[in-house]
Design a protein around this motif. Structure first.
Motif, mmCIF file in Angstrom:
data_model
loop_
_atom_site.group_PDB
_atom_site.id
_atom_site.type_symbol
_atom_site.label_atom_id
_atom_site.label_comp_id
_atom_site.label_asym_id
_atom_site.label_seq_id
_atom_site.Cartn_x
_atom_site.Cartn_y
_atom_site.Cartn_z
ATOM 1 N N LEU B 1 -57.508 25.023 -49.416
ATOM 2 C CA LEU B 1 -58.536 24.365 -48.608
ATOM 3 C C LEU B 1 -57.924 23.223 -47.802
ATOM 4 O O LEU B 1 -57.073 22.484 -48.266
ATOM 5 C CB LEU B 1 -59.627 23.794 -49.526
ATOM 6 N N SER B 2 -58.419 23.078 -46.597
ATOM 7 C CA SER B 2 -57.873 22.043 -45.722
ATOM 8 C C SER B 2 -58.418 20.668 -46.126
ATOM 9 O O SER B 2 -59.349 20.551 -46.902
ATOM 10 C CB SER B 2 -58.244 22.354 -44.278
ATOM 11 N N ARG B 3 -57.835 19.640 -45.573
ATOM 12 C CA ARG B 3 -58.219 18.262 -45.833
ATOM 13 C C ARG B 3 -59.693 18.046 -45.455
ATOM 14 O O ARG B 3 -60.148 18.553 -44.441
ATOM 15 C CB ARG B 3 -57.329 17.357 -44.960
ATOM 16 N N PRO B 4 -60.430 17.292 -46.233
ATOM 17 C CA PRO B 4 -61.830 17.039 -45.853
ATOM 18 C C PRO B 4 -61.906 16.231 -44.566
ATOM 19 O O PRO B 4 -61.031 15.421 -44.283
ATOM 20 C CB PRO B 4 -62.385 16.248 -47.036
ATOM 21 N N PRO B 5 -62.953 16.458 -43.786
ATOM 22 C CA PRO B 5 -63.117 15.721 -42.531
ATOM 23 C C PRO B 5 -63.481 14.259 -42.819
ATOM 24 O O PRO B 5 -63.915 13.937 -43.913
ATOM 25 C CB PRO B 5 -64.281 16.440 -41.866
ATOM 26 N N SER B 6 -63.311 13.413 -41.832
ATOM 27 C CA SER B 6 -63.684 12.010 -42.035
ATOM 28 C C SER B 6 -65.183 11.837 -41.849
ATOM 29 O O SER B 6 -65.816 12.565 -41.070
ATOM 30 C CB SER B 6 -62.934 11.113 -41.040
ATOM 31 N N LEU B 7 -65.741 10.890 -42.577
ATOM 32 C CA LEU B 7 -67.171 10.611 -42.474
ATOM 33 C C LEU B 7 -67.545 10.257 -41.036
ATOM 34 O O LEU B 7 -68.572 10.718 -40.520
ATOM 35 C CB LEU B 7 -67.544 9.467 -43.422
ATOM 36 N N ASP B 8 -66.680 9.463 -40.375
ATOM 37 C CA ASP B 8 -66.964 9.064 -38.997
ATOM 38 C C ASP B 8 -67.123 10.271 -38.074
ATOM 39 O O ASP B 8 -68.047 10.318 -37.253
ATOM 40 C CB ASP B 8 -65.842 8.162 -38.455
ATOM 41 N N ASP B 9 -66.197 11.229 -38.213
ATOM 42 C CA ASP B 9 -66.283 12.420 -37.364
ATOM 43 C C ASP B 9 -67.580 13.185 -37.614
ATOM 44 O O ASP B 9 -68.206 13.709 -36.694
ATOM 45 C CB ASP B 9 -65.087 13.346 -37.608
ATOM 46 N N ILE B 10 -67.978 13.254 -38.871
ATOM 47 C CA ILE B 10 -69.239 13.945 -39.196
ATOM 48 C C ILE B 10 -70.412 13.199 -38.561
ATOM 49 O O ILE B 10 -71.254 13.794 -37.884
ATOM 50 C CB ILE B 10 -69.429 14.056 -40.721
ATOM 51 N N LEU B 11 -70.451 11.885 -38.770
ATOM 52 C CA LEU B 11 -71.564 11.086 -38.236
ATOM 53 C C LEU B 11 -71.602 11.125 -36.712
ATOM 54 O O LEU B 11 -72.668 11.022 -36.106
ATOM 55 C CB LEU B 11 -71.468 9.634 -38.727
ATOM 56 N N ASN B 12 -70.425 11.301 -36.095
ATOM 57 C CA ASN B 12 -70.376 11.417 -34.635
ATOM 58 C C ASN B 12 -70.662 12.839 -34.152
ATOM 59 O O ASN B 12 -70.617 13.114 -32.961
ATOM 60 C CB ASN B 12 -69.016 10.957 -34.114
ATOM 61 N N GLY B 13 -70.897 13.748 -35.114
ATOM 62 C CA GLY B 13 -71.244 15.118 -34.739
ATOM 63 C C GLY B 13 -70.103 15.922 -34.170
ATOM 64 O O GLY B 13 -70.357 16.888 -33.428
ATOM 65 N N VAL B 14 -68.869 15.572 -34.512
ATOM 66 C CA VAL B 14 -67.731 16.383 -34.049
ATOM 67 C C VAL B 14 -67.846 17.769 -34.692
ATOM 68 O O VAL B 14 -67.806 17.883 -35.923
ATOM 69 C CB VAL B 14 -66.387 15.717 -34.442
ATOM 70 N N PRO B 15 -68.022 18.824 -33.864
ATOM 71 C CA PRO B 15 -68.350 20.139 -34.424
ATOM 72 C C PRO B 15 -67.378 20.612 -35.505
ATOM 73 O O PRO B 15 -67.813 21.128 -36.550
ATOM 74 C CB PRO B 15 -68.301 21.049 -33.200
ATOM 75 N N ALA B 16 -66.075 20.428 -35.310
ATOM 76 C CA ALA B 16 -65.115 20.921 -36.298
ATOM 77 C C ALA B 16 -65.322 20.213 -37.636
ATOM 78 O O ALA B 16 -65.218 20.831 -38.705
ATOM 79 C CB ALA B 16 -63.686 20.711 -35.795
ATOM 80 N N ALA B 17 -65.612 18.911 -37.575
ATOM 81 C CA ALA B 17 -65.803 18.134 -38.806
ATOM 82 C C ALA B 17 -67.091 18.563 -39.508
ATOM 83 O O ALA B 17 -67.133 18.706 -40.739
ATOM 84 C CB ALA B 17 -65.847 16.643 -38.475
ATOM 85 N N VAL B 18 -68.143 18.769 -38.721
ATOM 86 C CA VAL B 18 -69.425 19.212 -39.276
ATOM 87 C C VAL B 18 -69.258 20.566 -39.969
ATOM 88 O O VAL B 18 -69.694 20.774 -41.102
ATOM 89 C CB VAL B 18 -70.495 19.289 -38.166
ATOM 90 N N GLY B 19 -68.601 21.497 -39.278
ATOM 91 C CA GLY B 19 -68.385 22.830 -39.834
ATOM 92 C C GLY B 19 -67.572 22.774 -41.117
ATOM 93 O O GLY B 19 -67.881 23.466 -42.087
ATOM 94 N N ARG B 20 -66.546 21.908 -41.103
ATOM 95 C CA ARG B 20 -65.670 21.829 -42.264
ATOM 96 C C ARG B 20 -66.413 21.219 -43.459
ATOM 97 O O ARG B 20 -66.266 21.678 -44.591
ATOM 98 C CB ARG B 20 -64.425 21.002 -41.932
ATOM 99 N N ALA B 21 -67.223 20.213 -43.205
ATOM 100 C CA ALA B 21 -67.988 19.586 -44.294
ATOM 101 C C ALA B 21 -68.936 20.602 -44.943
ATOM 102 O O ALA B 21 -69.062 20.660 -46.170
ATOM 103 C CB ALA B 21 -68.780 18.387 -43.762
ATOM 104 N N ILE B 22 -69.570 21.425 -44.110
ATOM 105 C CA ILE B 22 -70.469 22.444 -44.661
ATOM 106 C C ILE B 22 -69.683 23.463 -45.489
ATOM 107 O O ILE B 22 -70.084 23.846 -46.588
ATOM 108 C CB ILE B 22 -71.268 23.149 -43.540
ATOM 109 N N SER B 23 -68.524 23.883 -44.964
ATOM 110 C CA SER B 23 -67.704 24.857 -45.691
ATOM 111 C C SER B 23 -67.270 24.326 -47.042
ATOM 112 O O SER B 23 -67.314 25.034 -48.049
ATOM 113 C CB SER B 23 -66.443 25.220 -44.886
ATOM 114 N N LEU B 24 -66.831 23.062 -47.052
ATOM 115 C CA LEU B 24 -66.368 22.467 -48.304
ATOM 116 C C LEU B 24 -67.491 22.424 -49.332
ATOM 117 O O LEU B 24 -67.305 22.783 -50.488
ATOM 118 C CB LEU B 24 -65.829 21.049 -48.051
#
Lengths: 312, 312
Positions: B1-24
């Motif tokens: 599994l890849s590194r978890p996304p940063s909270l900031d990226d998720i809160l900013n709605g960065v699509p890759a981070a959002v997708g990765r957080a859901i996958s994790l």
């Protein structure tokens, strides 16, 4: 609730007693413990067959035809239908009085419809209790019909000695069983409505898939049969395959493994039912507190879940 | 599994981070605890809308049209689709790249398809985590699309601020929502494919039903709207009703009750996930022993379940 039926009446297959035992187990998971324990002692004889597939596959017609074919072979049949779209009411093949109870025309068939919603403690749990009652009541064959969409329904169908997955031609170029995630649980594939265009194509697609996949038990080659349930075609062949699979289970020793899988599924469902019951107990106010804390963001759901499980 | 996304990226709605957080969250229920707890702190802003109905009702087309309509109103949209028959792939209305990630043509729409099978710890749990991520990522509207067949799927749809039940004309004289047990969870009924014959009859039937039934919250009159999603008809009216329901929830104070219901559903799913995890732990050999005892009829399933829960 009425008085529980006697164990003797259940074991003798008295329809009213069988129906009542299923109703009691369905409505009250933890009631009538001695009776249900005694019923369990008398199970293990029936051939339990799961039939699943997406809605619109004609499963209930297939199951009814199958029941008639087993009866022709002098075997008694119990059916547990948990497909909400199943037309087990007026006008079905087996007669009128079959929503709950024996077939009007043949006491050797007992059909039970189960709601997908509202069974206390879970659908899977209630369905497996119903199978036990029918097994103890002496049915040679017990068929569980589910729609392969929810995980629960798939688990129920997979928790059988033999699992039949029903597909129909002409719903696009994908195999629906793959979409529904139920391809791999099949011991036998049925292409129903084989009179429809696209039937040969679907058979070929399934055959290709099977070449790549593997069965739940090495040693059994997953089989494929075309049926037209409404015309009563292919039902004899399906019946033969079902018997062949059962004989293979017995001869290969795989039956014991399946029995353990079925027991594990059942135990799992009851453990969760017990946990649900403890969560809902009126004196467990930790649950109410945790719900409020999660809703108001004072804690996160996972920490709250650990607190609740710790307090059970 | 890849590194978890940063909270900031998720809160900013960065699509890759959002997708990765859901996958994790989907793959590992108990991993990334701090991140998921932090995400939970940032939820509670989105309007969560459940859309359900039996397969074949055109739900995914409806949901996509709805997303476009919300976008026209300058609202961002997240979609969690857990209908196995949803055609979220090439050729859909919102573009090509939408099986996982943002819409090709519009970064204001994020669509996530979820398998009904294989989410570790249960579909409902995974879906609700995905909703949280999308909420924290700033989506104004989060739509969960499910097929109203399994109990899990119904629970997911019901665990929303606003629940939409979709019916279509011409599938017999019963209302399918009644069969599937989902009539009573609707805040808004949609009759989709309203160009088909039988649409008026279905509207009238539903209207009759509603006159007898009651909503989940007294004070809201369940509404009925005809749509033809493929022709983009009735979508604006549905959108208006959804906003009206949300405003009613806020003004009446019913929103808090719904939030608590949603938290309770979520907590319940996580408690069961935790119990499943403890049962499956390699050092819990009591489970293996109980499975064998049940399979060999040395004990009954209920007594075995109590033994297992006692040992957790």
């Amino acid at each position: 609730l009425s008085r529980p039926p006697s164990l003797d009446d259940i074991l003798n297959g008295v329809p009213a007693a069988v129906g009542r035992a299923i109703s009691l187990a369905e409505r009250d998971v933890w009631g009538n413990r001695e009776l249900l324990a005694a019923i369990h002692q008398h199970t293990g004889r029936a051939h339990v067959i799961g039939v699943t597939g997406i809605p619109g596959g004609g499963k209930s017609t297939l199951v009814q035809r199958l029941a008639l074919e087993f009866r022709r072979r002098d075997l008694t049949v119990g059916i547990v239908a948990i497909d909400p779209s199943s037309p087990y009411s007026g006008g079905s093949i087996l007669g009128d009085r079959i929503r709950m109870g024996e077939s009007a025309s043949d006491p050797g068939v007992f059909i039970r419809s189960m709601a997908t919603h509202g069974a206390s403690g879970g659908l899977a749990r209630a369905a497996m209790d119903a199978v036990s009652v029918l097994d103890a009541a002496g049915k040679d064959i017990v068929i569980i019909e589910t729609v392969g969409v929810g995980q629960d329904e798939v688990d129920v169908a997979a928790g059988s000695h033999t699992t039949v997955v029903v597909s129909v031609p002409g719903t696009g170029d994908d195999i629906q069983a793959i979409k529904a995630g139920i391809l791999e649980i099949a011991d036998i594939h049925v292409v129903n409505k084989s009179d429809l265009p696209g039937s040969r194509h679907l058979m070929a697609q399934l055959r290709d898939m099977l070449r790549m996949g593997s069965s739940r038990n090495s040693g059994w080659e997953v089989r494929l049969v075309a049926c037209s349930a409404k015309d009563d075609e292919g039902i004899g062949a399906l019946c033969d395959l079902l018997r062949e699979h059962r004989e293979w289970l017995e001869a290969s020793g795989a039956l014991q493994a399946r029995e353990k899988d079925m027991a594990a599924g059942r135990l799992n469902a009851l453990v969760h039912a017990l946990v649900s019951r403890r969560i809902a107990a009126p004196d467990v106010d930790i649950v109410e507190r945790m719900v409020t804390d999660v809703a108001e963001r004072r804690t996160d759901p996972r920490t709250a879940a650990e607190t609740v499980v710790g307090a059970l």
